[in-house]
Design a protein around this motif. Structure first.
Motif, mmCIF file in Angstrom:
data_model
loop_
_atom_site.group_PDB
_atom_site.id
_atom_site.type_symbol
_atom_site.label_atom_id
_atom_site.label_comp_id
_atom_site.label_asym_id
_atom_site.label_seq_id
_atom_site.Cartn_x
_atom_site.Cartn_y
_atom_site.Cartn_z
ATOM 1 N N ASP A 3 52.598 7.335 33.039
ATOM 2 C CA ASP A 3 51.147 7.411 33.150
ATOM 3 C C ASP A 3 50.574 6.178 32.484
ATOM 4 N N THR A 4 49.286 5.979 32.624
ATOM 5 C CA THR A 4 48.651 4.774 32.107
ATOM 6 C C THR A 4 48.118 5.030 30.705
ATOM 7 N N LYS A 5 48.460 4.126 29.803
ATOM 8 C CA LYS A 5 48.014 4.236 28.415
ATOM 9 C C LYS A 5 46.487 4.371 28.376
ATOM 10 N N GLY A 6 46.041 5.385 27.672
ATOM 11 C CA GLY A 6 44.609 5.592 27.507
ATOM 12 C C GLY A 6 43.939 6.307 28.657
ATOM 13 N N ALA A 7 44.673 6.582 29.731
ATOM 14 C CA ALA A 7 44.073 7.248 30.894
ATOM 15 C C ALA A 7 44.099 8.758 30.705
ATOM 16 N N ASP A 8 43.197 9.429 31.370
ATOM 17 C CA ASP A 8 43.172 10.884 31.400
ATOM 18 C C ASP A 8 44.125 11.328 32.503
ATOM 19 N N ALA A 59 44.917 14.160 33.629
ATOM 20 C CA ALA A 59 44.359 15.170 34.531
ATOM 21 C C ALA A 59 43.515 14.531 35.632
ATOM 22 N N VAL A 60 42.901 13.411 35.329
ATOM 23 C CA VAL A 60 42.049 12.725 36.307
ATOM 24 C C VAL A 60 42.825 11.651 37.051
ATOM 25 N N ASP A 61 43.538 10.823 36.303
ATOM 26 C CA ASP A 61 44.210 9.661 36.881
ATOM 27 C C ASP A 61 45.611 9.950 37.398
ATOM 28 N N GLY A 62 46.182 11.056 36.963
ATOM 29 C CA GLY A 62 47.513 11.419 37.415
ATOM 30 C C GLY A 62 48.622 10.589 36.794
#
Length: 162
Positions: free
Chosen positions: A124-129, A131-134
């Motif tokens: 997943d992407t550091k700092g990303a949500d 639940a939203v960004d997957g």
């Protein structure tokens, strides 16, 4: 007659080789490989500590990716620098899926020379949500070898990215 000779030969070969199953999670080899995985990903990949990556990557690394093709060691390092570590705030973070790891010993005449590690990891992407960004999930197979007393990643296959 030829079939029975072939069958007898196959049975002889199977009987003359020791069969190895995956090692249990409480065995030293499993723990050692999980520690290698932690150095490679938690430190080198997730924190972009390229000196750690350098220590654990074989000079003759072969990397196979189902979306990005094949890479040798130099290409792999360049891709890590350019695609993984160039944006510290938006970089991919790798997490090993708990309970997905399997480790199999590689031996030559009873002497351990390496191990095969198989498992599932997610990115997943550091700092990303999440639940939203997957996130992306994929399977991997690593071949670790011991050279001059040092474990190194010799071959890596990352596949089934979803």
């Amino acid at each position: 007659m030829k079939k029975s000779i072939a069958l007898a030969f196959a049975l002889f070969l199977c009987g003359s080789q020791t069969a190895y199953a995956q090692v249990a999670e409480n065995e030293k080899l499993f723990k050692d490989v999980m520690e290698l995985d932690s150095h490679l990903f938690d430190e080198a990949f997730n924190q972009c500590k390229l000196n750690v990556l350098d220590k654990y990557i074989s000079p003759d690394l072969e990397f196979f990716h189902d979306k990005g093709g094949t890479q040798n060691r130099a290409q792999f390092f360049e891709a890590i620098k350019k695609n993984i570590c160039s944006n510290p705030d938006g970089k991919p973070i790798r997490t090993l899926v708990p309970g997905s790891s399997q480790v199999f010993p590689l031996e030559n005449n009873g002497v351990l020379y390496g191990a095969v590690q198989m498992g599932v990891h997610r990115f997943d992407t550091k700092g990303a949500d999440v639940a939203v960004d997957g996130y992306t999930i994929a399977k991997f197979t690593h071949v670790w070898v011991i050279r001059n007393g040092q474990w190194q990643l010799k071959s890596a296959i990352s596949y089934d990215h979803q």
